[in-house]
Design a protein around this motif. Structure first.
Motif: not given
Length: 191
Positions: A167-191
């Motif tokens: 899968e598209f593992g360890n994907f983080v939407l807008d990974s360069c966005e400054p945040t107070e807390v790290p974002k969670k990773t998500a998975n995405w599969r090719e269709s």
């Protein structure tokens, strides 16, 4: 099913009426391939020029940046379709534009014929093929060409830090966005 391929937008499509026999596989790191595709490495397969049937080629264009070869690409989506080294019988198609099942079949046939080619090169032609008949296409050893042209640091980083995932593992939407807390990773599969 016959081997076929297409670019992302579908402006360029091709097929072979019968399963072609790959002459060689090459992975290229040259600066031309890297700059045209934006990829560190491009995988090609050598296939018989006279056996390709173009289904769609309205957007197929030619880019000539050296005397060695022409690059054929889709003007709609930019996909590098093939390299033409002006060889009488061979065109080098981008493997990334083919279905995985087609690549698997090409590799299985190629690897089966490779042993016979090596035997024939060593002078043992009679034991190289069933019945001693010469095949329509020899299978030559594959190569990772211009390996020193690509970034060794990037290859080392990928080997060391990038796990293989289906899968598209360890994907983080807008990974360069400054945040107070790290974002969670998500998975995405090719269709």
């Amino acid at each position: 099913a016959p081997l076929s391929g297409r670019c992302l937008c579908g402006g360029v499509e091709w097929r072979f009426s019968a399963p072609p026999r790959a002459g060689q596989f090459l992975c290229c790191n040259c600066s031309g391939c890297r700059r045209q595709t934006g990829a560190q490495c491009v995988a090609f397969v050598a296939l018989p020029r006279e056996e390709v049937l173009w289904e769609r080629e309205e957007t197929l264009r030619t880019l000539k940046v050296s005397e060695v070869a022409e690059r054929r690409f889709c003007s709609g989506c930019g996909a590098l379709v093939l390299m033409d080294y002006y060889e009488t019988h061979t065109l080098y198609f981008s493997l990334g534009l083919m279905e995985n099942e087609d690549i698997d079949r090409l590799l299985a046939d190629y690897e089966g014929r490779l042993v016979g080619t090596v035997r024939a090169q060593e002078g043992d032609i009679q034991n190289s093929h069933s019945g001693g008949a010469r095949p329509l296409c020899w299978a030559y050893p594959s190569s990772h060409v211009f390996g020193d042209s690509g970034s060794q640091a990037l290859r080392d980083f990928i080997d060391r830090s990038c796990p293989r995932m289906s899968e598209f593992g360890n994907f983080v939407l807008d990974s360069c966005e400054p945040t107070e807390v790290p974002k969670k990773t998500a998975n995405w599969r090719e269709s």
